[in-house]
Scaffold this motif. Structure first.
Motif, mmCIF file in Angstrom:
data_model
loop_
_atom_site.group_PDB
_atom_site.id
_atom_site.type_symbol
_atom_site.label_atom_id
_atom_site.label_comp_id
_atom_site.label_asym_id
_atom_site.label_seq_id
_atom_site.Cartn_x
_atom_site.Cartn_y
_atom_site.Cartn_z
ATOM 1 N N ILE A 88 75.219 -68.511 77.918
ATOM 2 C CA ILE A 88 74.602 -67.861 76.725
ATOM 3 C C ILE A 88 73.950 -69.340 76.049
ATOM 4 C CG2 ILE A 88 75.177 -67.246 74.367
ATOM 5 C CD1 ILE A 88 75.983 -65.481 76.717
ATOM 6 N N LYS A 92 71.851 -65.344 73.251
ATOM 7 C CA LYS A 92 71.452 -64.427 74.322
ATOM 8 C C LYS A 92 71.949 -64.883 75.665
ATOM 9 C CE LYS A 92 66.964 -63.495 71.861
ATOM 10 N NZ LYS A 92 66.848 -64.458 70.718
ATOM 11 N N VAL A 94 71.106 -65.669 79.218
ATOM 12 C CA VAL A 94 70.016 -66.100 79.760
ATOM 13 C C VAL A 94 69.906 -66.176 81.226
ATOM 14 C CG1 VAL A 94 69.098 -67.555 77.942
ATOM 15 C CG2 VAL A 94 70.650 -68.519 79.537
#
Length: 153
Positions: A88, A92, A94
């Motif tokens: 994260i 988000k 990733v």
């Protein structure tokens, strides 16, 4: 109909690592393998016996601001081969990682051979992993006896 069911919401990670889909009975061992006790400055969230559509019950570990090397994470494949790892950044996901069985593991399993030197001397255990019929076996580097992966628990 009024819903009186209350839930505790866990805050989302801004940056860090989430290990999900750990078998519920193996979460504590996962914490040991990842050496979480040394992560004293990180916020850590641990969930055990959470509902999982795939596995019935599962565990999850969220560690803020901590990123692991693949070598560290892959040790979890011995106890949680279906676990997933989410990296994260800025709230988000990733990167999503699947665990890969390491070829060699050290120091996280005990040799089942009572005569093995690792059971009598302060020597770090070392095993070669063998995947046989969907079961993981461990070949001791010192006595060459086979240990099953249950010795990791």
């Amino acid at each position: 109909m009024e819903n009186n069911h209350k839930e505790l919401k866990v805050s989302a990670l801004e940056n860090g690592t989430v290990v999900d889909h750990i078998p519920a009975d193996r979460v504590y061992k996962a914490l040991d393998i990842l050496n979480i006790k040394e992560c004293t400055q990180h916020q850590i969230t641990i969930g055990i016996n959470l509902t999982s559509k795939l596995h019935g019950r599962k565990g999850i570990i969220k560690i803020a601001d901590k990123f692991f090397e693949n070598e560290e994470l892959n040790k979890l494949a011995l106890i949680a081969p279906k676990a997933t790892v989410n990296i994260i950044r800025d709230f988000k996901v990733v990167e999503k990682k699947k665990l890969e069985m390491p070829a060699v593991i050290e120091g996280i399993a005990k040799c089942m051979n009572p005569k093995c030197i690792t059971n009598h001397q302060p020597i770090r255990t070392r095993f070669t992993t063998i995947n046989q019929d969907n079961e993981v076996l461990l070949l001791c580097h010192f006595c060459e006896k086979i240990t099953d992966a249950k010795s990791i628990y």
